[in-house]
Design a protein around this motif. Structure first.
Motif, PDB file in Angstrom:
ATOM      1  N   ASP A  34      -3.072   9.695 -11.436  1.00 18.03           N
ATOM      2  CA  ASP A  34      -3.343   8.360 -10.893  1.00 18.03           C
ATOM      3  C   ASP A  34      -2.399   8.031  -9.739  1.00 18.03           C
ATOM      4  OD1 ASP A  34      -5.436   7.900 -12.547  1.00 18.03           O
ATOM      5  OD2 ASP A  34      -4.525   6.235 -13.640  1.00 18.03           O
ATOM      6  N   VAL A  35      -2.840   7.050  -8.943  1.00 15.51           N
ATOM      7  CA  VAL A  35      -2.029   6.563  -7.825  1.00 15.51           C
ATOM      8  C   VAL A  35      -1.746   5.085  -8.060  1.00 15.51           C
ATOM      9  CG1 VAL A  35      -1.951   6.141  -5.337  1.00 15.51           C
ATOM     10  CG2 VAL A  35      -3.055   8.214  -6.217  1.00 15.51           C
ATOM     11  N   LEU A  36      -0.461   4.744  -8.076  1.00 13.62           N
ATOM     12  CA  LEU A  36      -0.041   3.352  -8.200  1.00 13.62           C
ATOM     13  C   LEU A  36       0.530   2.907  -6.865  1.00 13.62           C
ATOM     14  CD1 LEU A  36       0.811   0.783  -9.872  1.00 13.62           C
ATOM     15  CD2 LEU A  36       3.008   1.931 -10.196  1.00 13.62           C
ATOM     16  N   VAL A  37       0.025   1.810  -6.343  1.00 14.63           N
ATOM     17  CA  VAL A  37       0.613   1.227  -5.139  1.00 14.63           C
ATOM     18  C   VAL A  37       1.473   0.037  -5.550  1.00 14.63           C
ATOM     19  CG1 VAL A  37       0.055  -0.245  -3.147  1.00 14.63           C
ATOM     20  CG2 VAL A  37      -0.942   2.026  -3.317  1.00 14.63           C
ATOM     21  N   ILE A  38       2.671  -0.047  -4.958  1.00 15.17           N
ATOM     22  CA  ILE A  38       3.562  -1.192  -5.188  1.00 15.17           C
ATOM     23  C   ILE A  38       3.671  -1.967  -3.880  1.00 15.17           C
ATOM     24  CG2 ILE A  38       5.886  -1.938  -5.815  1.00 15.17           C
ATOM     25  CD1 ILE A  38       6.216   0.615  -7.419  1.00 15.17           C
ATOM     26  N   ILE A 202      -3.233  -1.701   3.315  1.00 15.73           N
ATOM     27  CA  ILE A 202      -4.145  -2.196   2.297  1.00 15.73           C
ATOM     28  C   ILE A 202      -5.432  -1.366   2.216  1.00 15.73           C
ATOM     29  CG2 ILE A 202      -5.638  -4.189   1.791  1.00 15.73           C
ATOM     30  CD1 ILE A 202      -2.705  -4.238   0.679  1.00 15.73           C
ATOM     31  N   GLY A 203      -5.859  -0.797   3.332  1.00 17.54           N
ATOM     32  CA  GLY A 203      -7.040   0.077   3.311  1.00 17.54           C
ATOM     33  C   GLY A 203      -6.791   1.274   2.406  1.00 17.54           C
ATOM     34  N   PHE A 204      -5.617   1.860   2.535  1.00 19.14           N
ATOM     35  CA  PHE A 204      -5.234   2.986   1.677  1.00 19.14           C
ATOM     36  C   PHE A 204      -5.188   2.532   0.221  1.00 19.14           C
ATOM     37  CE2 PHE A 204      -1.935   5.228  -0.685  1.00 19.14           C
ATOM     38  CZ  PHE A 204      -2.312   6.548  -0.531  1.00 19.14           C
ATOM     39  N   ALA A 205      -4.559   1.370  -0.010  1.00 18.85           N
ATOM     40  CA  ALA A 205      -4.423   0.878  -1.379  1.00 18.85           C
ATOM     41  C   ALA A 205      -5.795   0.660  -2.025  1.00 18.85           C
ATOM     42  CB  ALA A 205      -3.611  -0.419  -1.396  1.00 18.85           C
ATOM     43  N   LYS A 206      -6.689   0.062  -1.270  1.00 21.92           N
ATOM     44  CA  LYS A 206      -8.040  -0.223  -1.805  1.00 21.92           C
ATOM     45  C   LYS A 206      -8.821   1.050  -2.056  1.00 21.92           C
ATOM     46  CE  LYS A 206      -9.743  -4.500   0.166  1.00 21.92           C
ATOM     47  NZ  LYS A 206     -10.752  -5.015   1.095  1.00 21.92           N
ATOM     48  N   ALA A 209      -5.770   3.912  -4.290  1.00 24.55           N
ATOM     49  CA  ALA A 209      -4.959   3.574  -5.466  1.00 24.55           C
ATOM     50  C   ALA A 209      -5.834   3.220  -6.659  1.00 24.55           C
ATOM     51  CB  ALA A 209      -4.032   2.410  -5.143  1.00 24.55           C
ATOM     52  N   ASP A 210      -5.371   3.617  -7.830  1.00 24.14           N
ATOM     53  CA  ASP A 210      -6.029   3.186  -9.059  1.00 24.14           C
ATOM     54  C   ASP A 210      -5.494   1.824  -9.476  1.00 24.14           C
ATOM     55  OD1 ASP A 210      -7.499   5.758  -9.824  1.00 24.14           O
ATOM     56  OD2 ASP A 210      -5.473   6.450  -9.398  1.00 24.14           O
ATOM     57  N   HIS A 211      -4.170   1.684  -9.409  1.00 20.96           N
ATOM     58  CA  HIS A 211      -3.535   0.440  -9.847  1.00 20.96           C
ATOM     59  C   HIS A 211      -2.639  -0.106  -8.759  1.00 20.96           C
ATOM     60  CE1 HIS A 211      -4.941   0.892 -13.950  1.00 20.96           C
ATOM     61  NE2 HIS A 211      -4.706   2.176 -13.797  1.00 20.96           N
ATOM     62  N   LEU A 212      -2.362  -1.389  -8.877  1.00 23.22           N
ATOM     63  CA  LEU A 212      -1.451  -2.021  -7.922  1.00 23.22           C
ATOM     64  C   LEU A 212      -0.512  -2.951  -8.681  1.00 23.22           C
ATOM     65  CD1 LEU A 212      -2.205  -3.287  -4.402  1.00 23.22           C
ATOM     66  CD2 LEU A 212      -1.126  -4.865  -5.999  1.00 23.22           C
ATOM     67  N   VAL A 213       0.742  -2.904  -8.275  1.00 22.82           N
ATOM     68  CA  VAL A 213       1.753  -3.786  -8.857  1.00 22.82           C
ATOM     69  C   VAL A 213       2.311  -4.653  -7.735  1.00 22.82           C
ATOM     70  CG1 VAL A 213       4.167  -3.769  -9.625  1.00 22.82           C
ATOM     71  CG2 VAL A 213       2.477  -2.411 -10.862  1.00 22.82           C
ATOM     72  N   PHE A 214       2.371  -5.951  -7.971  1.00 24.80           N
ATOM     73  CA  PHE A 214       2.997  -6.865  -7.012  1.00 24.80           C
ATOM     74  C   PHE A 214       4.360  -7.256  -7.568  1.00 24.80           C
ATOM     75  CE2 PHE A 214       3.354 -11.477  -5.548  1.00 24.80           C
ATOM     76  CZ  PHE A 214       3.925 -11.135  -4.329  1.00 24.80           C
ATOM     77  N   LEU A 215       5.397  -6.840  -6.834  1.00 29.18           N
ATOM     78  CA  LEU A 215       6.762  -7.078  -7.277  1.00 29.18           C
ATOM     79  C   LEU A 215       7.343  -8.222  -6.471  1.00 29.18           C
ATOM     80  CD1 LEU A 215       8.516  -5.338  -9.274  1.00 29.18           C
ATOM     81  CD2 LEU A 215       9.487  -4.227  -7.269  1.00 29.18           C
ATOM     82  N   GLU A 216       7.974  -9.148  -7.146  1.00 29.42           N
ATOM     83  CA  GLU A 216       8.704 -10.189  -6.418  1.00 29.42           C
ATOM     84  C   GLU A 216       9.947 -10.568  -7.207  1.00 29.42           C
ATOM     85  OE1 GLU A 216       7.452 -13.669  -3.655  1.00 29.42           O
ATOM     86  OE2 GLU A 216       7.334 -14.372  -5.731  1.00 29.42           O
ATOM     87  N   ALA A 226      -6.355  -1.827  -8.319  1.00 25.99           N
ATOM     88  CA  ALA A 226      -5.916  -2.105  -6.951  1.00 25.99           C
ATOM     89  C   ALA A 226      -6.906  -3.026  -6.228  1.00 25.99           C
ATOM     90  CB  ALA A 226      -5.736  -0.798  -6.187  1.00 25.99           C
ATOM     91  N   ARG A 227      -8.175  -2.707  -6.332  1.00 26.14           N
ATOM     92  CA  ARG A 227      -9.172  -3.490  -5.611  1.00 26.14           C
ATOM     93  C   ARG A 227      -9.228  -4.940  -6.122  1.00 26.14           C
ATOM     94  NH1 ARG A 227     -13.369  -2.351  -2.081  1.00 26.14           N
ATOM     95  NH2 ARG A 227     -12.828  -0.158  -2.015  1.00 26.14           N
TER      96      ARG A 227
END
Ligand SMILES: Nc1ncnc2c1ncn2[C@@H]1O[C@H](COP(=O)(O)OP(=O)(O)OP(=O)(O)O)[C@@H](O)[C@H]1O
Ligand SMILES: [Mg+2]
Length: 247
Positions: A34-38, A202-206, A209-216, A226-227
């Motif tokens: 899997d690919v995770l985008v942060i 974001i094009g790559f992420a969409k 990526a399978d999942h996306l994490v928003f860190l703050e 991700a989508r």
């Protein structure tokens, strides 16, 4: 058995630099292949999190498993972790006095002790895989940013890692060279590599990526497919951030 655990698992990671609390209990999990985008604002702890995952820094508390093996708590050598978990940086970090192929094969020669001829053959194969068959004996100074980053990706793959972490791999590149690097990363993802990618592409992420994490502020504020998170974030703060990076 090996498929029953995630390839990367981080649980309740805390990390401070002196009095600055950077990571405040981050947990994530990435399945094999899997690919995770942060994503997240500057200073939110994205790079620190990646550095904890390949043990460039030790978390203060929390646990990390790579392919089911607990890597924190000093049970395994950090060198073992860095062989299994390769990292690609924003600034390439190639050795300027080494030709492309020698940058790629340095680890094979110095750490694995593979003889120079065999290492060179492997290096040529890796450079071909990132579309640089015509740059094998060039020095980094004679390569474009996009080409240097592709050498860095080939170098990351040389030790046959289980996981590749990318820390804003395209943000130092001129716009014209971004897609050639994203194409290589996309191919790697399609071949089944497990990846964590810090990026605001974001094009790559969409698309990849399978999942996306928003860190703050050192916390996971939102995560999901991700989508879904990109197109319909649930939290107000994520919405604001997404609309900013979507322009
Ligand atoms: N080695 C260090 N010593 C002290 N403070 C550090 C160190 N590394 C990072 N920090 C601080 O920790 C915080 C988080 O840094 P980090 O690099 O993880 O953020 P980031 O999300 O990757 O930001 P950016 O988007 O700008 O790359 C920042 O305030 C940074 O100044
Ligand atoms: Mg960073």
């Amino acid at each position: 058995m090996s498929s029953s655990h995630p390839m990367i698992k981080a649980e309740n990671i805390h990390k401070s630099y002196d009095s600055l609390r950077v990571l405040k209990g981050v947990s994530l999990s990435v399945d094999k292949g899997d690919v995770l985008v942060i994503v997240g604002p500057s200073g939110s702890g994205k790079s620190t999190l990646l550095r904890c995952i390949n043990l460039l820094v030790y978390p203060d508390s929390g646990s990390i498993w790579i392919d089911g093996i607990l890597t924190t708590h000093h049970e395994v050598r950090p060198e073992w972790v860095r062989e299994k978990v390769a990292m690609v940086f924003q600034s390439f970090n190639l050795f300027s006095h080494l030709r492309a192929v020698d940058n790629v094969t340095l680890g094979l020669r110095k750490i694995k002790g593979i003889n120079p001829e065999e290492a060179r053959e492997a290096g040529i194969h890796l450079l071909k895989s990132v579309g640089l068959e015509d740059k094998i004996d060039e020095y980094p100074a004679n390569l474009s940013g996009g080409q240097q980053q592709r050498v860095a990706i080939a170098r990351a793959l040389a030790m046959n890692p289980k996981v590749v972490l990318f820390d804003e791999p395209t943000s130092a590149l001129d716009p014209e060279f971004i897609s050639e690097v994203l194409d290589v990363m996309t191919r790697l993802a399609n071949e089944g590599m497990t990846m964590i990618v810090v990026t605001h592409e974001i094009g790559f992420a969409k698309g990849v990526a399978d999942h996306l994490v928003f860190l703050e502020g050192g916390r996971v504020l939102e995560e999901g497919g991700a989508r879904e998170v990109i197109e319909s974030p649930r939290r107000r703060r994520t919405q604001e951030f997404m609309s900013k990076i979507l322009g």
